[in-house]
Design a protein around this motif. Sequence first.
Motif: not given
Length: 282
Positions: A20-41
């Motif tokens: 939570l205290c770090e840089k977080l955006d859709l791309e970062t989270v999607a990459s962390a969980v190996s999921y596409s940005k579109y499908h994660l959103h």
Amino acid sequence: MNAHRIANISAAISYIEAHLCEKLDLETVASAVSYSKYHLHRMFTATAGLPLHAYIRRRRLTEAARLLVCTGKPLLEVALDAGFESQQAFAVLFKAMYKQTPLAYRKMQLFYPLQLPFAPDPGPSGSPKSWHPAYAAPPDLPDWMHFTALVIGGFPRLDASAHRAQAIRRIAAQEALIVQDNGLLIGAAAFSRPTGHIEFLAVHPQYQHSGVAESLLNALRRSHFPGRPLTVTTFRRNDKADTGQRAAYQRLGFTPADLLTEYGYPTQRLILPPEQEAHRHG
């Protein structure tokens, strides 16, 4: 919703909570969980009831609010600990969402969350069902409070302890309805028979488009308030803290009425006309 999707959403939420205290955006989270940005959103919004970026923002503000009440940390430190880049950016967003400055909130010494950590449930399975609301009973209280934690962001300044006490009273008076799906509480309504006021009407985020709210409202209108108008209070128009609760009420037929201030928060009363009158004007 299949187990693979639930696992991915749960992994995304776990990653968010740990960073939570770090840089977080859709791309970062999607990459962390190996999921596409579109499908994660798409899947995150359908599961949690709000987009991922809104969830992150509300979680950060909630943890900042907790720090303001529970610690004496300087505002800059609170802002940085909650993942904001500057004290100014934090203060502007905090006031927009909490309707008071961080200092005023600290002086009030009453913590309430905008968004608690979300834990997805299995969700609807199969084709849409016909829901059958029933009176809540005392043994349902733990499930009621767990459900409340899932939807708390839809209610301005909802205090969990006060809400629990109110739920106990409404359950005892048979002024509380619930809808369940295979034992999971997915919808709830608490109301006052004398006034026709609905104090609490909410649907599990994963069941928003499953007709649960409509089933609760129909039960209220036909069994408890035939020929009578119903009222609710909710966010005012364009309140940045509203996750969609006002629009959900309006889709059910409620229309805006008086502007109010409740517990220091600007709200608005909405009115639903009696069923026969709604048909006459429809």
